[in-house]
Motif scaffolding. Structure first.
Motif, PDB file in Angstrom:
ATOM      1  N   LEU A 118      -3.118  -4.292  -8.039  1.00 23.53           N
ATOM      2  CA  LEU A 118      -3.662  -4.047  -9.380  1.00 23.53           C
ATOM      3  C   LEU A 118      -3.390  -2.626  -9.872  1.00 23.53           C
ATOM      4  O   LEU A 118      -2.892  -2.451 -10.996  1.00 23.53           O
ATOM      5  N   PRO A 119      -3.673  -1.576  -9.083  1.00 24.01           N
ATOM      6  CA  PRO A 119      -3.306  -0.236  -9.573  1.00 24.01           C
ATOM      7  C   PRO A 119      -1.801  -0.031  -9.663  1.00 24.01           C
ATOM      8  O   PRO A 119      -1.322   0.666 -10.567  1.00 24.01           O
ATOM      9  N   LEU A 120      -1.041  -0.644  -8.753  1.00 19.09           N
ATOM     10  CA  LEU A 120       0.420  -0.521  -8.825  1.00 19.09           C
ATOM     11  C   LEU A 120       0.947  -1.126 -10.113  1.00 19.09           C
ATOM     12  O   LEU A 120       1.792  -0.530 -10.799  1.00 19.09           O
ATOM     13  N   GLY A 121       0.456  -2.324 -10.462  1.00 18.91           N
ATOM     14  CA  GLY A 121       0.884  -2.947 -11.706  1.00 18.91           C
ATOM     15  C   GLY A 121       0.529  -2.116 -12.922  1.00 18.91           C
ATOM     16  O   GLY A 121       1.323  -1.981 -13.859  1.00 18.91           O
ATOM     17  N   THR A 122      -0.669  -1.542 -12.913  1.00 15.63           N
ATOM     18  CA  THR A 122      -1.091  -0.695 -14.034  1.00 15.63           C
ATOM     19  C   THR A 122      -0.208   0.528 -14.167  1.00 15.63           C
ATOM     20  O   THR A 122       0.210   0.904 -15.279  1.00 15.63           O
ATOM     21  N   LEU A 123       0.107   1.160 -13.042  1.00 14.71           N
ATOM     22  CA  LEU A 123       0.948   2.362 -13.079  1.00 14.71           C
ATOM     23  C   LEU A 123       2.369   2.036 -13.535  1.00 14.71           C
ATOM     24  O   LEU A 123       2.975   2.797 -14.304  1.00 14.71           O
ATOM     25  N   LEU A 124       2.912   0.908 -13.072  1.00 14.95           N
ATOM     26  CA  LEU A 124       4.267   0.528 -13.485  1.00 14.95           C
ATOM     27  C   LEU A 124       4.321   0.209 -14.972  1.00 14.95           C
ATOM     28  O   LEU A 124       5.280   0.590 -15.669  1.00 14.95           O
ATOM     29  N   LEU A 125       3.309  -0.492 -15.469  1.00 18.88           N
ATOM     30  CA  LEU A 125       3.264  -0.774 -16.910  1.00 18.88           C
ATOM     31  C   LEU A 125       3.172   0.510 -17.711  1.00 18.88           C
ATOM     32  O   LEU A 125       3.849   0.671 -18.743  1.00 18.88           O
ATOM     33  N   ARG A 126       2.351   1.413 -17.257  1.00 20.76           N
ATOM     34  CA  ARG A 126       2.184   2.686 -17.962  1.00 20.76           C
ATOM     35  C   ARG A 126       3.501   3.457 -18.013  1.00 20.76           C
ATOM     36  O   ARG A 126       3.865   4.030 -19.040  1.00 20.76           O
ATOM     37  N   ALA A 127       4.212   3.460 -16.892  1.00 23.42           N
ATOM     38  CA  ALA A 127       5.495   4.167 -16.859  1.00 23.42           C
ATOM     39  C   ALA A 127       6.547   3.449 -17.705  1.00 23.42           C
ATOM     40  O   ALA A 127       7.390   4.088 -18.340  1.00 23.42           O
ATOM     41  N   VAL A 140       0.838  -1.201   0.000  1.00 16.99           N
ATOM     42  CA  VAL A 140       0.000   0.000   0.000  1.00 16.99           C
ATOM     43  C   VAL A 140       0.874   1.252   0.000  1.00 16.99           C
ATOM     44  O   VAL A 140       0.618   2.207  -0.757  1.00 16.99           O
ATOM     45  N   LEU A 141       1.916   1.263   0.822  1.00 16.79           N
ATOM     46  CA  LEU A 141       2.794   2.430   0.871  1.00 16.79           C
ATOM     47  C   LEU A 141       3.497   2.649  -0.470  1.00 16.79           C
ATOM     48  O   LEU A 141       3.628   3.787  -0.935  1.00 16.79           O
ATOM     49  N   VAL A 142       3.945   1.562  -1.090  1.00 25.64           N
ATOM     50  CA  VAL A 142       4.607   1.681  -2.399  1.00 25.64           C
ATOM     51  C   VAL A 142       3.623   2.197  -3.440  1.00 25.64           C
ATOM     52  O   VAL A 142       3.957   3.082  -4.247  1.00 25.64           O
ATOM     53  N   GLN A 143       2.416   1.654  -3.436  1.00 25.18           N
ATOM     54  CA  GLN A 143       1.415   2.099  -4.407  1.00 25.18           C
ATOM     55  C   GLN A 143       1.083   3.577  -4.225  1.00 25.18           C
ATOM     56  O   GLN A 143       0.978   4.323  -5.208  1.00 25.18           O
ATOM     57  N   LEU A 144       0.935   4.010  -2.995  1.00 21.56           N
ATOM     58  CA  LEU A 144       0.644   5.417  -2.742  1.00 21.56           C
ATOM     59  C   LEU A 144       1.814   6.299  -3.174  1.00 21.56           C
ATOM     60  O   LEU A 144       1.613   7.374  -3.753  1.00 21.56           O
ATOM     61  N   ALA A 145       3.047   5.841  -2.915  1.00 22.31           N
ATOM     62  CA  ALA A 145       4.224   6.623  -3.294  1.00 22.31           C
ATOM     63  C   ALA A 145       4.349   6.735  -4.807  1.00 22.31           C
ATOM     64  O   ALA A 145       4.636   7.818  -5.344  1.00 22.31           O
ATOM     65  N   VAL A 146       4.136   5.626  -5.522  1.00 21.92           N
ATOM     66  CA  VAL A 146       4.234   5.653  -6.986  1.00 21.92           C
ATOM     67  C   VAL A 146       3.143   6.549  -7.573  1.00 21.92           C
ATOM     68  O   VAL A 146       3.396   7.351  -8.490  1.00 21.92           O
ATOM     69  N   THR A 147       1.941   6.442  -7.044  1.00 21.38           N
ATOM     70  CA  THR A 147       0.837   7.268  -7.542  1.00 21.38           C
ATOM     71  C   THR A 147       1.127   8.745  -7.319  1.00 21.38           C
ATOM     72  O   THR A 147       0.947   9.570  -8.228  1.00 21.38           O
ATOM     73  N   PHE A 148       1.564   9.092  -6.115  1.00 21.76           N
ATOM     74  CA  PHE A 148       1.847  10.495  -5.822  1.00 21.76           C
ATOM     75  C   PHE A 148       2.988  11.018  -6.682  1.00 21.76           C
ATOM     76  O   PHE A 148       2.947  12.171  -7.153  1.00 21.76           O
ATOM     77  N   ALA A 172      -5.584  10.135 -10.217  1.00 24.34           N
ATOM     78  CA  ALA A 172      -4.651  10.147  -9.081  1.00 24.34           C
ATOM     79  C   ALA A 172      -5.402  10.117  -7.759  1.00 24.34           C
ATOM     80  O   ALA A 172      -5.030   9.383  -6.832  1.00 24.34           O
ATOM     81  N   ILE A 173      -6.452  10.896  -7.655  1.00 21.86           N
ATOM     82  CA  ILE A 173      -7.222  10.933  -6.407  1.00 21.86           C
ATOM     83  C   ILE A 173      -7.846   9.569  -6.132  1.00 21.86           C
ATOM     84  O   ILE A 173      -7.833   9.077  -4.991  1.00 21.86           O
ATOM     85  N   ALA A 174      -8.388   8.942  -7.171  1.00 16.29           N
ATOM     86  CA  ALA A 174      -8.978   7.610  -6.989  1.00 16.29           C
ATOM     87  C   ALA A 174      -7.917   6.593  -6.590  1.00 16.29           C
ATOM     88  O   ALA A 174      -8.138   5.752  -5.702  1.00 16.29           O
ATOM     89  N   ALA A 175      -6.739   6.649  -7.249  1.00 20.01           N
ATOM     90  CA  ALA A 175      -5.669   5.703  -6.952  1.00 20.01           C
ATOM     91  C   ALA A 175      -5.077   5.912  -5.572  1.00 20.01           C
ATOM     92  O   ALA A 175      -4.480   4.988  -5.004  1.00 20.01           O
ATOM     93  N   LEU A 176      -5.218   7.101  -5.017  1.00 22.10           N
ATOM     94  CA  LEU A 176      -4.752   7.371  -3.658  1.00 22.10           C
ATOM     95  C   LEU A 176      -5.823   7.052  -2.618  1.00 22.10           C
ATOM     96  O   LEU A 176      -5.524   6.488  -1.559  1.00 22.10           O
ATOM     97  N   ALA A 177      -7.062   7.405  -2.921  1.00 18.81           N
ATOM     98  CA  ALA A 177      -8.125   7.296  -1.913  1.00 18.81           C
ATOM     99  C   ALA A 177      -8.544   5.848  -1.676  1.00 18.81           C
ATOM    100  O   ALA A 177      -8.709   5.435  -0.518  1.00 18.81           O
ATOM    101  N   VAL A 178      -8.706   5.071  -2.742  1.00 19.15           N
ATOM    102  CA  VAL A 178      -9.233   3.711  -2.576  1.00 19.15           C
ATOM    103  C   VAL A 178      -8.311   2.832  -1.729  1.00 19.15           C
ATOM    104  O   VAL A 178      -8.756   2.223  -0.741  1.00 19.15           O
ATOM    105  N   PRO A 179      -6.995   2.729  -2.039  1.00 18.91           N
ATOM    106  CA  PRO A 179      -6.143   1.901  -1.171  1.00 18.91           C
ATOM    107  C   PRO A 179      -6.030   2.451   0.250  1.00 18.91           C
ATOM    108  O   PRO A 179      -5.942   1.671   1.205  1.00 18.91           O
TER     109      PRO A 179
END
Length: 278
Positions: free
Chosen positions: A217-226, A139-147, A160-167
């Motif tokens: 799931l959102p972390l994987g999506t963000l990493l693929l996108r990057a 969760v911390l990694v996902q929040l850090a990558v999203t931010f 970004a707000i959805a990816a931060l708020a939901v987790p």
């Protein structure tokens, strides 16, 4: 040589996801032990009522989560029209998993008589510390990558707000459920102790799995996108995009694997004393 190193790097980044899936496979053994212990005793009348009450509560709240997901799909169609087609599955998944978390965080307190003096179990009796801390780190990694992506302008404000708020909300609900399962005293009647232990084990694994999926799931999506961003690929052999793509695939695969284990934990604790009648 560079391509070989890239392939080795890709495989290496996939290893954590494989290890996580393996750990959840081992957790299935804990579920079998906890469920089998319930079958070896005949719970009291209050213990049986508790099992029925807990199963009914979980089913009702998860249905509310499903309805919330359907409402989210309808809202996305109204607001985004045909552009919302790719959001239907994620919105439904989020609604279902938040329903699971809310059900565990709001479970009614069992009405059986508690032990005097009050005795409480240890965390390691409910769930592996490795699974628990993996959830928190993810969760911390996902929040850090999203931010980070949001700060760099790679993500729009709504996403970004959805990816931060939901987790973050899911993590809060999970910690509430875990705390309630930890501080609740054990029952006084020995026949209800296995039931109580199974209920705690189910709660701990359900919330941990749900939050892990909502982080992976959102972390994987963000990493693929990057990783596939053309602006992030340099000339020659750039291993960062390879690592990002591998990490994205690993996170998505691990998230799907944990979701499969989560489905098996949704079955409520049951007691029919089969071992006693055989």
């Amino acid at each position: 040589m560079g391509r070989l190193i890239a392939v080795l790097l890709f495989i290496a980044v996939l290893v954590p996801g494989v290890l996580l899936a393996r750990a959840w496979g081992l957790a299935a053994g804990r579920r079998a032990v906890a469920g089998g212990a319930v079958e070896l005793v005949e719970p009291t009348a209050e213990g049986m009522r508790t099992l029925r009450r807990q199963a009914l509560h979980g089913r009702r709240v998860r249905q509310v989560g499903l309805l919330a997901g359907v409402a989210g799909v309808v809202a996305s169609v109204v607001l985004l029209a045909e552009a919302s087609i790719f959001l239907w599955v994620p919105v439904l998944v989020v609604g279902l998993l938040l329903g699971v978390l809310l059900a565990e965080a709001t479970r009614p307190r069992p009405r059986w008589k508690t032990a005097v003096p009050a005795r409480r179990p240890r965390r390691r009796e409910q769930i592996s510390a490795w699974l628990l801390w993996t959830m928190r780190v993810l969760v911390l990694v996902q929040l850090a990558v999203t931010f980070s992506l949001w700060w760099e302008g790679e993500l729009g404000d709504p996403a970004a707000i959805a990816a931060l708020a939901v987790p973050a909300v899911a993590w809060l609900l999970a910690e509430i459920a875990l705390l309630r399962a930890l501080v609740r005293p054990v029952p006084a009647d020995g026949a209800d102790v296995p039931v109580d232990e199974a209920l705690r084990t189910w709660t701990a694994h359900l919330v941990t799995a749900a939050v892990t999926v909502l982080a992976l799931l959102p972390l994987g999506t963000l990493l693929l996108r990057a990783g596939i961003d053309p602006d992030g690929v340099s000339e020659g052999f750039d291993f960062l995009p390879v690592a990002l793509v591998a990490g994205g695939f690993s996170a998505l695969a691990a998230g799907i694997a944990v979701a499969a284990f989560l489905l098996t934990w949704l079955r409520p604790v049951r007691s029919n004393a089969r071992a006693l009648t055989g």
